[in-house]
Design a protein around this motif. Sequence first.
Motif, PDB file in Angstrom:
ATOM      1  N   GLY A   1       0.833  -1.194   0.000  1.00  0.00           N
ATOM      2  CA  GLY A   1       0.000   0.000   0.000  1.00  0.00           C
ATOM      3  C   GLY A   1       0.865   1.240   0.000  1.00  0.00           C
ATOM      4  O   GLY A   1       2.093   1.163  -0.103  1.00  0.00           O
ATOM      5  N   SER A   2       0.205   2.387   0.126  1.00  0.00           N
ATOM      6  CA  SER A   2       0.967   3.629   0.052  1.00  0.00           C
ATOM      7  C   SER A   2       0.281   4.761   0.805  1.00  0.00           C
ATOM      8  O   SER A   2      -0.941   4.788   0.951  1.00  0.00           O
ATOM      9  CB  SER A   2       1.178   4.051  -1.408  1.00  0.00           C
ATOM     10  N   VAL A   3       1.117   5.685   1.293  1.00  0.00           N
ATOM     11  CA  VAL A   3       0.646   6.984   1.774  1.00  0.00           C
ATOM     12  C   VAL A   3       0.796   7.914   0.576  1.00  0.00           C
ATOM     13  O   VAL A   3       1.914   8.211   0.149  1.00  0.00           O
ATOM     14  CB  VAL A   3       1.457   7.480   2.975  1.00  0.00           C
ATOM     15  N   VAL A   4      -0.348   8.331   0.028  1.00  0.00           N
ATOM     16  CA  VAL A   4      -0.357   9.103  -1.215  1.00  0.00           C
ATOM     17  C   VAL A   4      -0.550  10.581  -0.892  1.00  0.00           C
ATOM     18  O   VAL A   4      -1.558  10.968  -0.302  1.00  0.00           O
ATOM     19  CB  VAL A   4      -1.488   8.623  -2.152  1.00  0.00           C
TER      20      VAL A   4
ATOM     21  N   PRO B   1      -4.614  -0.149  13.134  1.00  0.00           N
ATOM     22  CA  PRO B   1      -3.492   0.542  13.799  1.00  0.00           C
ATOM     23  C   PRO B   1      -2.370   0.906  12.831  1.00  0.00           C
ATOM     24  O   PRO B   1      -1.775   1.990  12.945  1.00  0.00           O
ATOM     25  CB  PRO B   1      -3.004  -0.496  14.832  1.00  0.00           C
ATOM     26  N   SER B   2      -2.072   0.035  11.868  1.00  0.00           N
ATOM     27  CA  SER B   2      -0.934   0.314  10.981  1.00  0.00           C
ATOM     28  C   SER B   2      -1.183   1.531  10.095  1.00  0.00           C
ATOM     29  O   SER B   2      -0.231   2.130   9.584  1.00  0.00           O
ATOM     30  CB  SER B   2      -0.595  -0.911  10.125  1.00  0.00           C
TER      31      SER B   2
ATOM     32  N   ASP C   1       1.657   8.666  10.741  1.00  0.00           N
ATOM     33  CA  ASP C   1       2.559   9.374  11.666  1.00  0.00           C
ATOM     34  C   ASP C   1       3.997   9.325  11.164  1.00  0.00           C
ATOM     35  O   ASP C   1       4.703  10.346  11.184  1.00  0.00           O
ATOM     36  CB  ASP C   1       2.475   8.737  13.061  1.00  0.00           C
ATOM     37  N   GLN C   2       4.440   8.153  10.721  1.00  0.00           N
ATOM     38  CA  GLN C   2       5.836   8.011  10.288  1.00  0.00           C
ATOM     39  C   GLN C   2       6.085   8.780   8.995  1.00  0.00           C
ATOM     40  O   GLN C   2       7.149   9.390   8.818  1.00  0.00           O
ATOM     41  CB  GLN C   2       6.191   6.525  10.146  1.00  0.00           C
TER      42      GLN C   2
ATOM     43  N   TRP D   1       8.857  11.743   8.509  1.00  0.00           N
ATOM     44  CA  TRP D   1       9.846  11.733   7.421  1.00  0.00           C
ATOM     45  C   TRP D   1       9.728  13.025   6.615  1.00  0.00           C
ATOM     46  O   TRP D   1      10.717  13.685   6.289  1.00  0.00           O
ATOM     47  CB  TRP D   1       9.628  10.505   6.536  1.00  0.00           C
ATOM     48  N   ARG D   2       8.463  13.400   6.330  1.00  0.00           N
ATOM     49  CA  ARG D   2       8.201  14.605   5.545  1.00  0.00           C
ATOM     50  C   ARG D   2       8.732  15.852   6.239  1.00  0.00           C
ATOM     51  O   ARG D   2       9.223  16.768   5.594  1.00  0.00           O
ATOM     52  CB  ARG D   2       6.688  14.708   5.326  1.00  0.00           C
TER      53      ARG D   2
END
Lengths: 174, 174
Positions: free
Chosen positions: A40-43, A146-147, A153-154, A158-159
Motif C-alpha cells: 500500500g501507500s501513503v499518497v 493501527p498500521s 505518523d511516520q 519523514w516529511r
Amino acid sequence: MTDLVTPSFETRIPEGDERARDVCTRCGFIAYENPKIVVGSVVRAGDKVLLCRRAIDPQSGFWTLPAGFMELNETPEQGAAREAYEEARASIEIHDLLAIYTIPRISQVQLIYRATLKGGFAPGPESLEVDLFSPDDIPRDRIAFPSVHWALDQEARWRRGEAVGPFMNPVEGL
Amino acid sequence: MTDLVTPSFETRIPEGDERARDVCTRCGFIAYENPKIVVGSVVRAGDKVLLCRRAIDPQSGFWTLPAGFMELNETPEQGAAREAYEEARASIEIHDLLAIYTIPRISQVQLIYRATLKGGFAPGPESLEVDLFSPDDIPRDRIAFPSVHWALDQEARWRRGEAVGPFMNPVEGL
C-alpha cells in the motif's frame, strides 16, 4: 454429489514435512498456508493525504490507506500502484519504501510506500468514498487499522525531516 | 477411488473475484496463491560469514545463506532465527534488516537480516555442510542464488561503513 462442493480438510503432518498442514480428505491437496504480503501507500497531494473509506469488512465504514494483498508476479511497488487504482481510481508515483510492518497474529507483512497523486481519484468498488485530508483533518477516530496510524505518523515525521525510513512497527506485540 | 488422491484443479475466475484462480473440481476449494516471503540472515562470526551447502534442490550442492519460507504466526526475525537453527543448527542474534529483495518472476519477497553467531553450528537435514568463510574465501563461483551475492556484498559494504541499509535489489529485471 452435494457434499463435493464443500472442501473437506484434515490437519496432519504430510510426509517429509515438520508441521501440520490442512490436507483435503477428498483429493489429497495440501493447503500450505504462508504469511501474506499487504502492499500500500501513503499518497500525497501537496500537504494532503489520500484516504479511502472501506466498503467491505473488516472495518467497513472506516478510513484506510489504499492497500491490499500483493498478487503473483508483481513487484510490491506495482502492487501498491494497482491497489491505489483499484480502491481509489488513483494514478500514483511511488517513491521510497516508508515502512515494513509485521503482524504475526494475522500472519501479515505490510510493505507501505511513499507516493504522490497524479491526477484525480474516485471510489473503486471496495471504497464508499475517497478524499484528501490535511494533517489536522485526518479522521483519527475513524481509522480502520493501527498500521494506518503508524504509516500516517511516520510519513509525516519523514516529511518534516525528523526521521528517515523505512520504519518498522512502532510498538511491540500488537 | 484411486483418482481421489490426486488434486484436480481448473483455472477460472471465482464469483466476486477479478482474477483466475485454481479451483478444485472435486471439492470447490479455491487455491489462492500469493507471493511468498523468504526470511534469512547474513550471520557473522568476527570477519567470517556462515554459509550452508544445500542438500536439496534447487541448487543442491551450492552455497547459500540460512534462509527459508516464513511460517504462519512468526515475525520475520523469528523466522530468520528458526531457519538458522534448522539449516545450520546455529543460534543467532538478529540485528538490523539488511535488505528487501523482490523477485516477481517467482513471486518472492525476501527479508534478509544482519546477525551474529552465538556458539557452534552443524549441518541440519537440508544442508550437506556448514562453514565460516573469510571475505576472500567465500566460494563465489558456487553460490546458489543471485540474491546470496547481493546480500553478501551489501552486508560487507554496510560493515565497512560505505552504505547503510536496508538495501533493495541492486539490479533491475532479474
